[in-house]
Motif scaffolding. Structure first.
Motif, PDB file in Angstrom:
ATOM      1  N   PRO A 145       0.910  -1.176  -0.104  1.00 16.67           N
ATOM      2  CA  PRO A 145      -0.204   0.043  -0.061  1.00 16.67           C
ATOM      3  C   PRO A 145       0.834   1.292   0.127  1.00 16.67           C
ATOM      4  N   LEU A 146       0.531   1.929  -0.951  1.00 14.82           N
ATOM      5  CA  LEU A 146       1.077   3.486  -0.876  1.00 14.82           C
ATOM      6  C   LEU A 146       2.624   3.669  -1.244  1.00 14.82           C
ATOM      7  N   VAL A 147       2.826   2.503  -2.041  1.00  8.89           N
ATOM      8  CA  VAL A 147       4.402   2.538  -2.244  1.00  8.89           C
ATOM      9  C   VAL A 147       4.592   1.931  -3.583  1.00  8.89           C
ATOM     10  N   VAL A 148       5.883   2.247  -4.433  1.00  9.19           N
ATOM     11  CA  VAL A 148       6.191   1.458  -5.695  1.00  9.19           C
ATOM     12  C   VAL A 148       6.420   0.127  -5.178  1.00  9.19           C
ATOM     13  N   PRO A 149       5.681  -1.066  -5.723  1.00 10.31           N
ATOM     14  CA  PRO A 149       5.737  -2.428  -4.917  1.00 10.31           C
ATOM     15  C   PRO A 149       7.181  -2.892  -4.761  1.00 10.31           C
ATOM     16  N   THR A 150       7.903  -2.748  -5.971  1.00 14.82           N
ATOM     17  CA  THR A 150       9.260  -3.623  -5.982  1.00 14.82           C
ATOM     18  C   THR A 150      10.238  -3.289  -4.683  1.00 14.82           C
ATOM     19  N   ARG A 151      10.076  -1.941  -4.112  1.00 13.94           N
ATOM     20  CA  ARG A 151      11.141  -1.757  -3.006  1.00 13.94           C
ATOM     21  C   ARG A 151      11.006  -2.738  -1.778  1.00 13.94           C
ATOM     22  N   GLY A 152       9.794  -2.944  -1.451  1.00 13.39           N
ATOM     23  CA  GLY A 152       9.516  -3.784  -0.318  1.00 13.39           C
ATOM     24  C   GLY A 152       9.992  -5.021  -0.528  1.00 13.39           C
ATOM     25  N   LYS A 153      10.252  -5.813  -1.683  1.00 11.70           N
ATOM     26  CA  LYS A 153      10.929  -6.861  -1.733  1.00 11.70           C
ATOM     27  C   LYS A 153      12.314  -6.945  -1.773  1.00 11.70           C
ATOM     28  N   LYS A 154      12.962  -5.538  -2.307  1.00  9.31           N
ATOM     29  CA  LYS A 154      14.434  -5.423  -2.164  1.00  9.31           C
ATOM     30  C   LYS A 154      15.067  -5.241  -0.860  1.00  9.31           C
ATOM     31  N   LEU A 191       8.873   4.290   2.286  1.00 10.07           N
ATOM     32  CA  LEU A 191       8.555   5.633   1.825  1.00 10.07           C
ATOM     33  C   LEU A 191       8.070   5.677   0.505  1.00 10.07           C
ATOM     34  N   PRO A 192       7.567   6.790  -0.049  1.00 12.83           N
ATOM     35  CA  PRO A 192       7.170   6.874  -1.609  1.00 12.83           C
ATOM     36  C   PRO A 192       8.391   7.072  -2.274  1.00 12.83           C
ATOM     37  N   LEU A 193       8.110   6.461  -3.598  1.00 16.28           N
ATOM     38  CA  LEU A 193       9.256   7.121  -4.609  1.00 16.28           C
ATOM     39  C   LEU A 193       9.671   8.314  -4.221  1.00 16.28           C
ATOM     40  N   GLY A 194      10.890   8.476  -4.134  1.00 19.63           N
ATOM     41  CA  GLY A 194      11.605   9.961  -4.087  1.00 19.63           C
ATOM     42  C   GLY A 194      11.960  10.310  -2.760  1.00 19.63           C
ATOM     43  N   GLY A 195      11.161   9.397  -1.584  1.00 19.77           N
ATOM     44  CA  GLY A 195      11.750   9.839  -0.268  1.00 19.77           C
ATOM     45  C   GLY A 195      10.762  10.682   0.235  1.00 19.77           C
ATOM     46  N   ASN A 196      11.495  11.800   0.986  1.00 18.50           N
ATOM     47  CA  ASN A 196      10.753  12.759   1.402  1.00 18.50           C
ATOM     48  C   ASN A 196      10.239  13.969   0.663  1.00 18.50           C
ATOM     49  N   GLY A 201       9.000  13.175  -3.111  1.00 22.49           N
ATOM     50  CA  GLY A 201       8.387  12.118  -2.592  1.00 22.49           C
ATOM     51  C   GLY A 201       6.865  12.292  -2.649  1.00 22.49           C
ATOM     52  N   TYR A 202       6.418  13.717  -2.656  1.00 24.34           N
ATOM     53  CA  TYR A 202       4.980  13.749  -3.133  1.00 24.34           C
ATOM     54  C   TYR A 202       4.670  13.225  -4.517  1.00 24.34           C
ATOM     55  N   LYS A 203       5.533  13.361  -5.403  1.00 21.63           N
ATOM     56  CA  LYS A 203       4.994  12.854  -6.687  1.00 21.63           C
ATOM     57  C   LYS A 203       4.814  11.346  -6.671  1.00 21.63           C
ATOM     58  N   GLY A 204       5.926  10.903  -5.839  1.00 19.69           N
ATOM     59  CA  GLY A 204       5.872   9.165  -5.631  1.00 19.69           C
ATOM     60  C   GLY A 204       4.481   8.693  -4.919  1.00 19.69           C
ATOM     61  N   TYR A 205       4.276   9.697  -3.939  1.00 20.71           N
ATOM     62  CA  TYR A 205       3.001   9.445  -3.105  1.00 20.71           C
ATOM     63  C   TYR A 205       1.750   9.507  -4.218  1.00 20.71           C
ATOM     64  N   GLY A 206       1.573  10.350  -5.022  1.00 23.61           N
ATOM     65  CA  GLY A 206       0.609  10.597  -5.963  1.00 23.61           C
ATOM     66  C   GLY A 206       0.653   9.166  -7.092  1.00 23.61           C
ATOM     67  N   LEU A 207       1.821   8.853  -7.245  1.00 24.28           N
ATOM     68  CA  LEU A 207       1.770   7.690  -7.993  1.00 24.28           C
ATOM     69  C   LEU A 207       1.524   6.701  -7.461  1.00 24.28           C
ATOM     70  N   SER A 208       1.919   6.329  -6.106  1.00 23.56           N
ATOM     71  CA  SER A 208       1.443   5.301  -5.603  1.00 23.56           C
ATOM     72  C   SER A 208      -0.086   5.001  -5.393  1.00 23.56           C
TER      73      SER A 208
END
Length: 328
Positions: A145-154, A191-196, A201-208
């Motif tokens: 939820p609320l993240v680009v999925p690949t990062r969790g597995k990394k 954290l969302p793509l882009g971090g803080n 990070g707000y752009k990554g938040y929107g993408l998520s």
């Protein structure tokens, strides 16, 4: 540390043996093996053999269905809603992408949303199925939820390898940024793509959120904080996924020529550092595939192979052959 070199066929057969041992339908074991091996072959180790034990636990506990097929609940000429019937993700993913491809061939676009699914490996595996038919393939899931999925597995891979994670990937239980994967996995979050915010990070938040809408809200599956945490097998996952196939011939002519020119332009850009070529999506995967072909197998971190062989011992199946090693 040296890496174990394992042939694709040996990994595939190992996964099928493990799936059979927990009672999975034969075709389902094969479907899972294909997508996990493809993930490792393309260099996405976070989505390959590293995740097999999660699938096995879901099947062993009965939280995930061991047999059956997905069901189309709604359908138009261009869209469909599919009930995954709580089957393993690759079975649902293959069914949905095949359906989207057929609709795209018929009317130019196919959009299929699924609920009642489970983790399905690398999303690119399904998008590439569309590519085989000269179609554009798009796939997304609301696994994280609320993240680009690949990062969790990394983060899981870094934890298993005993490595720190880069700044901006995750936070601890108090919301503070951390480079310790254990802190992220035990009460923290991604954290969302882009971090803080300062780093975009707000752009990554929107993408998520967009991914969440396409994968979760549109399909009627679980979403956001309702999705079960990683590695928990005490309740049904009910993940949502989205599969889109587009026929570019329904738009401006010359699509392939313009795409080739676009990629050529990007690859010809000035390098940021000498010796580091400008890459486009898919290039890192091609490089890894070339490495695998050169060595005659997929190189695995010893910790991953040792862990999976311990799982195999518990299941009473033959281990992964580890007679070949290469230097890192």
């Amino acid at each position: 540390m040296a890496r174990y070199l394992v042939s694709r066929s040996d990994v595939h057969q190992f996964i099928e043996r493990c799936m059979k041992a927990v009672g999975a339908q034969s075709s389902h074991g094969s479907a899972l093996a294909k997508v996990l091996v493809e993930g490792d072959y393309r260099g996405h180790y976070s989505h390959g053999l590293n995740r097999l034990d999660i699938y096995l636990k879901d099947l062993e506990t009965g939280i995930c269905a061991k047999d059956g097929e997905p069901l189309i609940e709604k359908s138009t000429v261009a869209t469909a809603l599919v009930n995954g019937n709580n089957l393993i993700g690759p079975v649902v993913g293959n069914f949905c992408m095949d359906l989207a491809i057929q609709k795209a061939k018929d009317v130019g676009v196919g959009w299929v949303s699924a609920y009642g699914s489970n983790h399905y490996g690398i999303a690119g595996f399904y998008s590439m199925q569309a590519l085989k038919h000269s179609l554009i393939g798009i796939t997304c899931t609301n696994t994280s939820p609320l993240v680009v999925p690949t990062r969790g597995k990394k983060i899981e891979v870094h934890q298993r390898h005993g490595k720190k994670i880069p700044v901006g990937w995750g936070c601890d239980s108090k919301g503070n940024g951390t480079t310790d994967p254990v802190e992220v996995l035990k009460g923290g979050g991604l954290l969302p793509l882009g971090g803080n915010e300062a780093a975009g990070g707000y752009k990554g938040y929107g993408l998520s959120l967009m991914v969440e809408v396409f994968g979760g809200i549109l399909s009627g599956s679980l979403y956001s904080e309702n999705i079960r945490p990683w590695k928990e097998t005490n309740r049904v996952a009910n993940l949502g996924q989205c599969f889109i196939a587009i026929n570019p011939n329904c738009f401006a002519s010359g699509f392939e020529e313009r795409m080739s020119d676009l990629l050529k332009i990007h690859r010809s850009l000035e390098q940021s550092e000498p010796g580091l070529p400008v890459l486009v999506p898919g290039d890192p995967e091609v490089l890894h595939i070339t490495e695998c072909e050169h060595h005659g197998g997929i190189p695995y971190h010893v910790n991953v192979i040792n862990f999976m062989n311990s799982v195999a011992k518990d299941l009473g199946v033959n281990l992964i052959p580890t007679n070949r090693t290469i230097d890192p």
